[in-house]
Design a protein around this motif. Structure first.
Motif, PDB file in Angstrom:
ATOM      1  N   ARG A  19       0.660  -1.510  -0.006  1.00 45.01           N
ATOM      2  CA  ARG A  19      -0.103   0.279   0.245  1.00 45.01           C
ATOM      3  C   ARG A  19       1.170   1.437   0.060  1.00 45.01           C
ATOM      4  NH1 ARG A  19      -3.547  -2.001   3.779  1.00 45.01           N
ATOM      5  NH2 ARG A  19      -2.285  -0.543   5.390  1.00 45.01           N
ATOM      6  N   GLU A  20       1.879   1.164   0.456  1.00 46.54           N
ATOM      7  CA  GLU A  20       3.046   2.599   1.143  1.00 46.54           C
ATOM      8  C   GLU A  20       3.634   2.134  -0.266  1.00 46.54           C
ATOM      9  OE1 GLU A  20       4.686   1.693   4.589  1.00 46.54           O
ATOM     10  OE2 GLU A  20       3.425   2.847   6.132  1.00 46.54           O
ATOM     11  N   ASP A  21       3.486   1.959  -1.006  1.00 45.99           N
ATOM     12  CA  ASP A  21       4.360   1.526  -1.946  1.00 45.99           C
ATOM     13  C   ASP A  21       3.496   2.330  -3.466  1.00 45.99           C
ATOM     14  OD1 ASP A  21       7.234   1.066  -4.450  1.00 45.99           O
ATOM     15  OD2 ASP A  21       5.261  -0.238  -4.631  1.00 45.99           O
ATOM     16  N   ASP A  53      -6.993   6.824   1.655  1.00 44.76           N
ATOM     17  CA  ASP A  53      -5.680   7.208   2.034  1.00 44.76           C
ATOM     18  C   ASP A  53      -5.979   8.686   2.103  1.00 44.76           C
ATOM     19  OD1 ASP A  53      -2.686   6.214   1.395  1.00 44.76           O
ATOM     20  OD2 ASP A  53      -3.176   7.975   1.003  1.00 44.76           O
ATOM     21  N   LEU A  54      -5.424   9.456   3.072  1.00 41.62           N
ATOM     22  CA  LEU A  54      -5.499  10.398   2.952  1.00 41.62           C
ATOM     23  C   LEU A  54      -5.048  11.414   1.441  1.00 41.62           C
ATOM     24  CD1 LEU A  54      -6.857  13.500   4.336  1.00 41.62           C
ATOM     25  CD2 LEU A  54      -4.897  13.405   5.731  1.00 41.62           C
ATOM     26  N   PHE A  55      -3.510  10.527   1.660  1.00 45.52           N
ATOM     27  CA  PHE A  55      -2.619  11.319   0.486  1.00 45.52           C
ATOM     28  C   PHE A  55      -3.594  12.074  -0.754  1.00 45.52           C
ATOM     29  CE2 PHE A  55       0.171  10.164   3.769  1.00 45.52           C
ATOM     30  CZ  PHE A  55       0.728  11.658   4.689  1.00 45.52           C
ATOM     31  N   VAL A  56      -4.087  10.217  -0.981  1.00 49.09           N
ATOM     32  CA  VAL A  56      -4.262  10.128  -2.542  1.00 49.09           C
ATOM     33  C   VAL A  56      -5.874  10.922  -2.413  1.00 49.09           C
ATOM     34  CG1 VAL A  56      -5.339   8.430  -3.722  1.00 49.09           C
ATOM     35  CG2 VAL A  56      -3.417   7.720  -2.208  1.00 49.09           C
ATOM     36  N   ASN A  87       2.916  16.930   3.458  1.00 49.80           N
ATOM     37  CA  ASN A  87       1.636  16.558   4.118  1.00 49.80           C
ATOM     38  C   ASN A  87       0.362  16.137   3.179  1.00 49.80           C
ATOM     39  OD1 ASN A  87       0.415  19.416   3.578  1.00 49.80           O
ATOM     40  ND2 ASN A  87       1.700  19.960   5.075  1.00 49.80           N
ATOM     41  N   ALA A  88      -0.894  16.342   2.874  1.00 48.60           N
ATOM     42  CA  ALA A  88      -2.001  16.558   2.256  1.00 48.60           C
ATOM     43  C   ALA A  88      -2.073  17.406   1.731  1.00 48.60           C
ATOM     44  CB  ALA A  88      -2.660  15.367   2.523  1.00 48.60           C
TER      45      ALA A  88
END
Length: 186
Positions: A19-21, A53-56, A87-88
């Protein structure tokens, strides 16, 4: 225990690593300049990975999802993610989706507002690595990369400034820049 083949990892640990990758590859493909197709391909390869995922969600400008994730755990607002350790909010402002789909800029503004309300510093940013490091900030992304009108207005209202330490964005240093400097100052 690891045994003869090294440390064992659980399927949960492997899933988190994958997931992180995927997130890191998506962030690299979905921000700054260039085409959107590589980012779209990553999302197509991994349907459902974006949901939690907050970033996505921020990069995609999914304001409702950003608010939902922040309501579950407001502490995630200020976390950073590779490859930029940003950050996001910064990633949202550098989003190719924001740049290439200006009709959705209100949704991005709402997502940015939710992140700012959750405590993200409007002057936050990161510095790239390499021979010619650059400083990327939320304000630089919104005004210099994505160009929607609403975000460069919202960020200063919340305290972002071009002269704040985190907001400084000197011109990129390139081999051409170095050659001009040597010619000017022998």
């Amino acid at each position: 225990g690891g045994g003869a083949n090294g440390p064992r990892t659980s399927s949960r640990e492997r899933d988190v690593t994958v997931r992180e990758d995927v997130r890191t590859r998506f962030i690299a493909a979905a921000t700054w300049h260039g085409a959107l197709e590589p980012a779209q391909a990553i999302l197509a390869e991994h349907p459902g990975r974006a949901g939690g995922d907050l970033f996505v969600a921020a990069i995609l400008g999914e304001a409702a999802q950003v608010r939902r994730l922040l309501a579950i755990d407001g502490g995630i607002a200020t976390l950073t993610a590779p490859p930029y350790d940003a950050n996001a909010l910064v990633l949202l402002c550098l989003s190719k989706y924001l740049r290439l789909d200006p009709a959705r800029s209100d949704e991005f503004v709402e997502a940015a507002r939710a992140l700012l309300d959750a405590g993200v510093d409007p002057n936050s940013g990161f510095t790239t690595q390499g021979e010619y490091p650059e400083r990327g900030t939320a304000l630089y992304g919104a005004a210099g990369v994505a160009h929607p009108l609403a975000l460069p207005r919202l960020l200063p209202e919340r305290g972002a400034g071009p002269n704040a330490e985190a907001g400084l964005h000197p011109p990129p240093r390139t081999p051409d820049h170095d050659a001009r400097a040597r010619a000017r100052d022998p």
